[in-house]
Scaffold this motif. Structure first.
Motif, PDB file in Angstrom:
ATOM      1  N   THR A  20       0.770  -9.904   9.333  1.00 34.50           N
ATOM      2  CA  THR A  20       1.962  -9.862   8.562  1.00 34.50           C
ATOM      3  C   THR A  20       1.752 -11.289   6.597  1.00 34.50           C
ATOM      4  O   THR A  20       2.538 -11.186   6.365  1.00 34.50           O
ATOM      5  CB  THR A  20       3.198 -10.820   9.607  1.00 34.50           C
ATOM      6  N   VAL A  21       1.094 -11.806   7.326  1.00 34.42           N
ATOM      7  CA  VAL A  21       0.313 -12.978   5.952  1.00 34.42           C
ATOM      8  C   VAL A  21      -0.086 -11.850   5.261  1.00 34.42           C
ATOM      9  O   VAL A  21       0.176 -11.706   4.231  1.00 34.42           O
ATOM     10  CB  VAL A  21       0.413 -13.945   6.491  1.00 34.42           C
ATOM     11  N   TYR A  22      -1.290 -11.470   5.576  1.00 34.53           N
ATOM     12  CA  TYR A  22      -2.427 -10.940   4.334  1.00 34.53           C
ATOM     13  C   TYR A  22      -2.161  -9.276   4.499  1.00 34.53           C
ATOM     14  O   TYR A  22      -2.813  -8.901   3.410  1.00 34.53           O
ATOM     15  CB  TYR A  22      -3.560 -11.151   5.044  1.00 34.53           C
ATOM     16  N   GLY A  23      -1.192  -8.672   5.052  1.00 33.35           N
ATOM     17  CA  GLY A  23      -1.490  -7.273   4.744  1.00 33.35           C
ATOM     18  C   GLY A  23       0.260  -6.597   5.795  1.00 33.35           C
ATOM     19  O   GLY A  23       0.114  -5.583   5.670  1.00 33.35           O
ATOM     20  N   PRO A  24       1.159  -7.181   5.120  1.00 28.15           N
ATOM     21  CA  PRO A  24       2.517  -7.033   4.799  1.00 28.15           C
ATOM     22  C   PRO A  24       2.825  -5.329   4.418  1.00 28.15           C
ATOM     23  O   PRO A  24       3.930  -5.103   4.589  1.00 28.15           O
ATOM     24  CB  PRO A  24       3.152  -8.073   4.479  1.00 28.15           C
ATOM     25  N   ARG A  25       2.091  -5.428   3.242  1.00 26.23           N
ATOM     26  CA  ARG A  25       2.414  -3.855   3.013  1.00 26.23           C
ATOM     27  C   ARG A  25       1.894  -3.146   3.682  1.00 26.23           C
ATOM     28  O   ARG A  25       2.457  -1.653   3.765  1.00 26.23           O
ATOM     29  CB  ARG A  25       1.404  -3.930   1.196  1.00 26.23           C
ATOM     30  N   LEU A  26       0.699  -3.572   4.490  1.00 25.10           N
ATOM     31  CA  LEU A  26      -0.173  -1.820   4.713  1.00 25.10           C
ATOM     32  C   LEU A  26       0.766  -1.946   6.432  1.00 25.10           C
ATOM     33  O   LEU A  26       0.800  -1.357   6.894  1.00 25.10           O
ATOM     34  CB  LEU A  26      -2.033  -2.590   5.653  1.00 25.10           C
ATOM     35  N   VAL A  27       1.035  -3.271   7.274  1.00 24.55           N
ATOM     36  CA  VAL A  27       1.900  -2.759   8.013  1.00 24.55           C
ATOM     37  C   VAL A  27       3.568  -2.267   7.928  1.00 24.55           C
ATOM     38  O   VAL A  27       3.624  -1.694   8.485  1.00 24.55           O
ATOM     39  CB  VAL A  27       2.211  -4.544   8.518  1.00 24.55           C
ATOM     40  N   LYS A  28       3.901  -2.233   6.649  1.00 25.51           N
ATOM     41  CA  LYS A  28       4.730  -1.324   6.221  1.00 25.51           C
ATOM     42  C   LYS A  28       4.317  -0.530   5.796  1.00 25.51           C
ATOM     43  O   LYS A  28       5.090   0.756   7.048  1.00 25.51           O
ATOM     44  CB  LYS A  28       5.813  -2.087   4.969  1.00 25.51           C
ATOM     45  N   ASP A  29       3.392   0.423   5.830  1.00 26.94           N
ATOM     46  CA  ASP A  29       2.908   1.382   5.329  1.00 26.94           C
ATOM     47  C   ASP A  29       2.315   1.985   6.673  1.00 26.94           C
ATOM     48  O   ASP A  29       1.956   3.547   6.878  1.00 26.94           O
ATOM     49  CB  ASP A  29       1.886   1.500   3.962  1.00 26.94           C
ATOM     50  N   GLY A  30       2.205   1.026   7.944  1.00 23.97           N
ATOM     51  CA  GLY A  30       1.983   2.067   8.941  1.00 23.97           C
ATOM     52  C   GLY A  30       0.439   2.047   8.951  1.00 23.97           C
ATOM     53  O   GLY A  30      -0.391   2.924   9.993  1.00 23.97           O
ATOM     54  N   LYS A  31      -0.314   1.002   8.081  1.00 23.62           N
ATOM     55  CA  LYS A  31      -2.229   1.263   7.851  1.00 23.62           C
ATOM     56  C   LYS A  31      -2.576   0.437   8.702  1.00 23.62           C
ATOM     57  O   LYS A  31      -4.005  -0.053   8.237  1.00 23.62           O
ATOM     58  CB  LYS A  31      -2.123   1.396   6.164  1.00 23.62           C
ATOM     59  N   SER A  32      -2.094  -1.175   8.567  1.00 25.94           N
ATOM     60  CA  SER A  32      -2.727  -1.877   9.397  1.00 25.94           C
ATOM     61  C   SER A  32      -3.381  -1.366  10.645  1.00 25.94           C
ATOM     62  O   SER A  32      -2.522  -0.799  11.437  1.00 25.94           O
ATOM     63  CB  SER A  32      -1.318  -2.437  10.091  1.00 25.94           C
ATOM     64  N   ILE A  91      -4.270   3.729  -7.895  1.00 22.35           N
ATOM     65  CA  ILE A  91      -3.903   2.749  -8.406  1.00 22.35           C
ATOM     66  C   ILE A  91      -1.781   3.100  -8.895  1.00 22.35           C
ATOM     67  O   ILE A  91      -1.231   2.473  -8.575  1.00 22.35           O
ATOM     68  CB  ILE A  91      -4.289   1.770  -9.172  1.00 22.35           C
ATOM     69  N   LEU A  92      -2.028   3.602 -10.113  1.00 28.26           N
ATOM     70  CA  LEU A  92      -0.608   4.453 -10.114  1.00 28.26           C
ATOM     71  C   LEU A  92      -0.617   5.121  -9.373  1.00 28.26           C
ATOM     72  O   LEU A  92       1.239   4.708  -9.235  1.00 28.26           O
ATOM     73  CB  LEU A  92      -1.220   5.158 -11.394  1.00 28.26           C
ATOM     74  N   SER A  93      -0.703   6.165  -8.913  1.00 28.32           N
ATOM     75  CA  SER A  93      -0.225   6.874  -7.976  1.00 28.32           C
ATOM     76  C   SER A  93      -0.174   5.936  -6.241  1.00 28.32           C
ATOM     77  O   SER A  93       2.040   6.502  -5.583  1.00 28.32           O
ATOM     78  CB  SER A  93       0.125   8.648  -7.161  1.00 28.32           C
ATOM     79  N   ASN A  94      -0.141   5.164  -6.398  1.00 27.56           N
ATOM     80  CA  ASN A  94       0.129   4.660  -4.454  1.00 27.56           C
ATOM     81  C   ASN A  94       1.212   2.952  -5.727  1.00 27.56           C
ATOM     82  O   ASN A  94       1.868   2.838  -4.549  1.00 27.56           O
ATOM     83  CB  ASN A  94      -0.938   4.024  -3.688  1.00 27.56           C
ATOM     84  N   LEU A  95       0.462   3.091  -6.337  1.00 30.30           N
ATOM     85  CA  LEU A  95       0.708   1.032  -6.758  1.00 30.30           C
ATOM     86  C   LEU A  95       2.543   1.151  -7.577  1.00 30.30           C
ATOM     87  O   LEU A  95       2.982   0.458  -7.918  1.00 30.30           O
ATOM     88  CB  LEU A  95       0.219   0.140  -6.676  1.00 30.30           C
ATOM     89  N   LEU A 129      -2.103  -6.880  -4.449  1.00 31.27           N
ATOM     90  CA  LEU A 129      -1.414  -6.137  -4.618  1.00 31.27           C
ATOM     91  C   LEU A 129      -0.953  -4.837  -4.124  1.00 31.27           C
ATOM     92  O   LEU A 129      -0.783  -3.846  -3.408  1.00 31.27           O
ATOM     93  CB  LEU A 129      -1.764  -4.964  -6.150  1.00 31.27           C
ATOM     94  N   LEU A 130      -2.716  -4.148  -3.077  1.00 32.59           N
ATOM     95  CA  LEU A 130      -2.892  -3.171  -2.648  1.00 32.59           C
ATOM     96  C   LEU A 130      -2.740  -3.588  -0.846  1.00 32.59           C
ATOM     97  O   LEU A 130      -1.963  -3.093  -0.230  1.00 32.59           O
ATOM     98  CB  LEU A 130      -4.538  -3.337  -1.655  1.00 32.59           C
ATOM     99  N   ASN A 131      -2.789  -4.798  -0.382  1.00 31.23           N
ATOM    100  CA  ASN A 131      -2.377  -5.604   0.653  1.00 31.23           C
ATOM    101  C   ASN A 131      -0.847  -6.267   0.773  1.00 31.23           C
ATOM    102  O   ASN A 131      -0.514  -5.544   1.994  1.00 31.23           O
ATOM    103  CB  ASN A 131      -3.114  -6.034   1.603  1.00 31.23           C
ATOM    104  N   VAL A 132      -1.238  -7.001  -0.003  1.00 30.55           N
ATOM    105  CA  VAL A 132       0.816  -7.424   0.605  1.00 30.55           C
ATOM    106  C   VAL A 132       1.637  -7.495  -0.051  1.00 30.55           C
ATOM    107  O   VAL A 132       2.730  -7.121   0.473  1.00 30.55           O
ATOM    108  CB  VAL A 132       0.146  -9.318   0.020  1.00 30.55           C
ATOM    109  N   TYR A 133       1.476  -7.212  -1.660  1.00 33.19           N
ATOM    110  CA  TYR A 133       2.710  -7.300  -2.113  1.00 33.19           C
ATOM    111  C   TYR A 133       3.279  -5.643  -2.414  1.00 33.19           C
ATOM    112  O   TYR A 133       2.158  -4.421  -2.210  1.00 33.19           O
ATOM    113  CB  TYR A 133       2.657  -7.262  -3.800  1.00 33.19           C
ATOM    114  N   ALA A 134       4.860  -5.604  -2.534  1.00 33.21           N
ATOM    115  CA  ALA A 134       5.191  -3.933  -2.550  1.00 33.21           C
ATOM    116  C   ALA A 134       5.727  -4.608  -4.139  1.00 33.21           C
ATOM    117  O   ALA A 134       6.760  -5.228  -4.626  1.00 33.21           O
ATOM    118  CB  ALA A 134       6.066  -3.608  -2.064  1.00 33.21           C
ATOM    119  N   ALA A 135       6.073  -3.747  -5.381  1.00 31.12           N
ATOM    120  CA  ALA A 135       7.023  -3.727  -5.951  1.00 31.12           C
ATOM    121  C   ALA A 135       8.540  -3.420  -5.426  1.00 31.12           C
ATOM    122  O   ALA A 135       8.323  -2.198  -4.993  1.00 31.12           O
ATOM    123  CB  ALA A 135       6.662  -2.570  -7.405  1.00 31.12           C
TER     124      ALA A 135
END
Lengths: 702, 702
Positions: free
Chosen positions: A35-47, A76-80, A583-589
């Motif tokens: 949850t520290v290093y990949g919250p974005r992955l966890v949320k997207d179910g990619k972890s 990057i444009l389409s995902n982030l 950007l890829l793993n942690v943050y979400a706009a």
């Protein structure tokens, strides 16, 4: 600064960086830290990490670097989103600029500077000082300064052409992003403020009548904004109470907690507590329902008006609506999640006044902050320290201590001190009457930039009293000379700043030290996290000023002290990898501004170039090559003209989308069968969250 | 300047004014001068003068003054248009400002200044100098200066509130004008430039496709602009030839001419000449027809696109059309008679470059013109004259000569010299790539204003070399002190300037000396006027800078030397009567800008106020009342804030009309049965005059 002190600083920080990176590449593989290093992955179910233990988990690996560099710009444009792409492109642009600058600086300018004898003649220094590598070492009146002159012209041309291409690229991506995205509520909606009060009509009726009359073919629906500040206080109370209640309830079931309750012999009280909280919550909810029904009447003269087409919304947003320009003010609506609700009550005049007040507060702050900065700088001065604390003299005379203090401490304190500024700027911007978080962030970002340049660069560079500093800017003619005399002397401080604040800052960023420690403490004490699991929002506002400030340093020191350039290049390469990875793993706009940060980057780069030119004019004058000085004067003028051209050429596309795109996209929608579904969503997209029925009560009541 | 010299100048000019007015009130009644004094009336068929001789014709009367003051603002608006109303309102506004200023200045400030003893102590002057009435005479450090301080605050508040109300009034009249006017072609039309070249399509097809695609519901028609510069040369030749031919032909009939022909014995040749010219004209016409047919293909990437509704045109004009912001540039079309055809060929980049070039040329001119101004001023200096022309010493020592020269000559030469500037500014503006005469005029007006302020005010005020003057502006801190020391000393020059250039200028204006003399000469020599009878166009562009410059003088000298105020008030009253009269009888507007001159007046008044404040800050400093100096500093800041507020509050209405008006007006049109007729006119309204069939040939060929 002596070269040895500089090298000490570089060494310490390089070591720290290495340590942080190693730690990161081990820690990120521990499932507990996901949850520290990949919250974005966890949320997207990619972890995809397993809990199984293996040796590989304890070894540092660099696979993540490869993975971070893998996605293309279009991915990057389409995902982030576009903001993320712009953010990454700022690094790409900077790397390109400083690659060129480093080559020219290190292989041409540095040897030229080093061959000079100005310093040896004057100071007869035994050890090699950093100044031997700077332009100050070139002899006065030497023809070698024409090499610097040429370098400035060529460098400016290269930066401008890179800037032009980057502007073109991002501008085209902005259009491409619109074409490829699904219909978004904010594209169809306009925020109307200053709705005039018509006697006998509610605001909702006035809005309805106006848009039915003047936009009959495209008007869809509207939602009037309500005054909900009091309701929000109640809601916050209810939410806190609800959380407590859930915890108490789950406490009576959870094994660990009930054991603790048992240990204290308080089985009986548990039920009372639940009852007590439940009653309190019930009362609060009744209050809220009452307030909600009352608020249906308490309208604010502002509304979100939605249209059937994007072009319809653009027409309403771009053309003055009412005869009185202070009424029926329209602007493109922010994304629903981007809306900043508190300021809708403000009238045209009040907003205008609050803008003026914030400006005054900002200028006052700018001036007041000079005092602590000067004090901090004084602290970093060894002799000053000895005078203030005589008992430290022995310690300070030790070589290693003095090296650490002069090479490391000033920039560290300076950097810690600067950490206090962003929240203040955010606060100021939020008082300015903006209706969206993104506008507040953008405004705070600009304020931070001005603050950083003024209070880091100019205060550091110009010695003497604050009053003297202001005086310099009241006599523009002397600016080039004063800057040219002062800027080169601060080169070593800024090199050390790049290393301390840049490198170490970035690697502590990748480690996410605060969330990591927080996570660890929670785990150790068996305490469950109170806060809900949240993907942190991209911190563009805080990061961009920092990144751009390094760019300013690099550009202004390009010909003065090229030693800074490789360090900066390193900073940008490091940043490129790390940010592509947070950007890829942690943050979400949380919301998308559509790349509106880019024009700030552009203006700031132009400012840096012009500052460099001004310093060059002054320096060539001081170095007794007057013709080089005169011949540099056209350069800032040309640069500013280039900038104005770029702004005319590209900026309109950053303000709003052209008819061509909007109509094309509208026509595409006409063929889409999901549009009626979208319209039904659009109608309620801008409902104030405070006015929707409270979710909690339904969840918890039996 | 001595008071006697000033009074001499006032006397001379008052006499001239009286003479001119008497002459005017007699000459205007002579039927022969009706084309000079009432061309507008003649054109409208309102001229009711009989040729009968009576005594009343030879007596000066003042009835015309009454008639000039009769029409109400609404009558002016409906008969003469909004521009004329704005022009008149500038006088009304100035009269109000200077009425207040005169009362305060003459009854409060003037006595305070006169009671001071500063001059007597220092100079021990035998005669009363003008300086005795100026603030310089107030003793240093005297508390009486606080009266001036209060006067400045009150005066600023009065001017600002008058400005606000005037802005509001004109803004409302602008809307009222739209509502009351008939449909105009330019309201329905957009000028599109930067049409991209699509291979295989003509520009006309590209425009048609684009607007059919993106403005399908409102698009009506378009006219592509053609390259007609060569054709225009041919047309001019043909027109000259045609005129010659008509003259020769009528010459064989007209009694007077045939007598002269007879006197020279050239009856026989007359027929030959007609034949010769006719052949030449035929050849030219063939050329023109050939060119016209060729030109059908020579399209320029620009077009006038007309829409079915005003709102449709506003949508196209206000929203960026194409993805590339340098293509499909749209702007509200000028009136058909206002179109400036030569510049349509220019691309975005070329227009941009020509703007930059004009800016550079303008700045160069601004600097170069300092030289002749200084020389002219040197000429006006008596001692200088004596040094240059020693033989004049005797003459110059005569009291009357010296009084005339110091009181009258400098401002006269100065004024004559300034006459050369407007044509240059118009030329510069016409090179900037504007597509309408009104834009060119507006731009020339702004240039003239800057030029007048720089070269009349600052060059007159700041003595010393040009280089020194530039230096002052590079050290902003010293500006208030330098101005405060220099401005009061020039009061007498500017009083004399107001009287010479203002009063005499205005009364020679009413006399229309040049057309009158031209008319007289033609009558005396029996020569018929070559030129067709034309109603002269309103000279707003040349007049507004002059009028505003007097305003600047009045505002800056308000507290420095109140003696100037009654003279200025007189100027504005005179101007009010005279201009209401050259507007009602003489001039006709060729095109209507919709009151777009007003924002210039606003900005300029604010500039004058701020300049006064800056001088006040410096002066209170020099006069050793430092607190008054500090307390004046907030005033310019408040004034600028007020100006920004006004601009946000009113300016949008001057840029374009709001949706509310446009849609209301469109709906009104829907009920109008004449619209189909209007549309058929609209389709051809923007045809280039050069491309329509030549009228002359049809008229003259048998």
């Amino acid at each position: 600064m002596l070269l040895s002190a500089l090298l000490t600083s570089v060494g310490i920080n390089l070591g720290l960086c290495f340590l942080f990176f190693t730690l990161y590449s081990i820690l990120r593989k521990q499932p507990a830290n996901v949850t520290v290093y990949g919250p974005r992955l966890v949320k997207d179910g990619k972890s995809q990490q397993s809990n199984d233990f293996n040796l590989e988990r304890l070894l540092p690996t660099a696979g993540w670097v490869k993975r971070a560099l893998e996605p293309t710009n279009d991915e990057i444009l389409s995902n982030l989103g576009l903001d993320a792409l712009v953010f990454v492109r700022v690094f790409v642009f900077s790397i390109r600029v400083f690659s060129f600058a480093s080559v020219v600086g290190v292989f041409i300018l540095l040897p030229v500077n080093y061959m000079g004898t100005e310093f040896e003649e004057f100071f007869d220094l035994p050890k090699k000082s950093m100044d031997n590598f700077s332009i100050s070492n070139v002899n006065d009146g030497s023809n070698k300064l024409w090499i610097h002159f040429c370098a400035i012209y060529i460098f400016t041309a290269v930066v401008c052409s890179l800037l032009y291409h980057e502007h073109q690229y991002i501008s085209s991506k902005r259009i491409a992003h619109l074409y490829s995205s699904k219909p978004q509520p904010h594209e169809f909606t306009v925020l109307v403020s200053g709705v005039p009060l018509v006697s006998g009509n509610s605001i909702s009726e006035t809005v309805e009548n106006f848009f039915r009359e003047y936009h009959s073919s495209t008007y869809l629906s509207h939602i009037v904004v309500h005054r909900t500040d009091k309701l929000k206080v109640l809601m916050n109370d209810a939410e806190k109470l609800y959380k407590k209640l859930t915890r108490v309830k789950s406490g009576s079931i959870s094994r660990q907690k009930s054991r603790r309750d048992g240990f204290l012999g308080m089985f009986g009280r548990n039920v009372d507590v639940v009852d007590h909280y439940q009653k309190k919550l019930d009362k609060l909810e009744d209050d809220m329902r009452l307030k909600q029904s009352l608020l249906a009447g308490e309208e604010v003269p502002a509304a979100f008006v939605s249209f059937r087409t994007r072009h319809g919304a653009a027409i309403a947003a771009n053309i003055q609506q009412g005869i009185d320009p202070t009424q029926w003010l329209t602007e493109t609506a922010p994304e629903p999640s981007d809306v900043h609700w508190p300021f809708f009550t403000a009238s045209f005049v009040r907003r205008w006044i609050s803008n003026v007040v914030v400006l005054v507060a900002f200028v006052t702050l700018l001036i007041l902050y000079i005092v602590p900065v000067v004090v901090v700088q004084g602290l970093a001065n060894l002799h000053q320290l000895e005078t203030w604390f005589p008992f430290l003299t022995g310690l300070l005379n030790m070589k290693i201590v003095s090296t650490v203090i002069t090479g490391y401490l000033p920039s560290l304190i300076f950097q810690l001190f600067l950490l206090t500024v962003p929240p203040i700027m955010l606060l100021l911007s939020s008082m300015q009457g903006f209706n969206s978080h993104s506008q507040i962030e953008k405004s705070a970002c600009i304020k931070l930039l001005i603050f950083t340049v003024w209070n880091s660069f100019f205060t550091n560079v110009l010695s003497g009293s604050a009053l003297y500093r202001v005086n310099v800017f009241l006599e523009p003619k002397t600016i080039p000379r004063v800057l040219a005399a002062a800027v080169p002397a601060q080169a070593s401080f800024f090199v050390s700043y790049v290393v301390t604040s840049g490198w170490t800052g970035l690697s502590s960023e990748v480690l996410r030290l605060v969330p990591l420690l927080w996570n660890l403490i929670n785990k150790l004490f068996g305490k469950e996290d109170d806060k809900e699991f949240e993907v942190p929002s991209t911190p563009f506002c805080q990061e961009i000023p920092k990144i751009l400030f390094f760019g300013l340093l690099g550009i202004t020191y390009f010909f003065l002290s090229p030693l800074i350039l490789p360090f900066l290049l390193g900073y940008y390469c490091l940043g490129y990898v790390i940010y592509r990875n947070q950007l890829l793993n942690v943050y979400a706009a949380k919301y998308e501004t559509g790349g509106k940060f880019w024009p700030i980057v552009h203006s700031y780069t132009i400012f840096s170039l012009v500052l460099m030119h001004i310093i060059a004019v002054g320096l060539f004058g001081l170095k007794e090559v007057p013709w080089a000085s005169y011949l540099t004067i056209p350069l800032p003028i040309l640069t500013v003209l280039f900038s104005i051209y770029c702004q005319r050429r590209f900026l309109p596309n950053f303000r709003s989308y052209p008819t061509e795109c909007l109509v094309n996209k509208d026509k595409e929608d006409e063929r889409d069968q999901n549009m009626s579904e979208f319209y039904s969503k659009l109608v309620v997209a801008y409902r104030d969250p405070a006015l929707s029925a409270s979710q909690n009560s339904r969840d918890i009541s039996p």
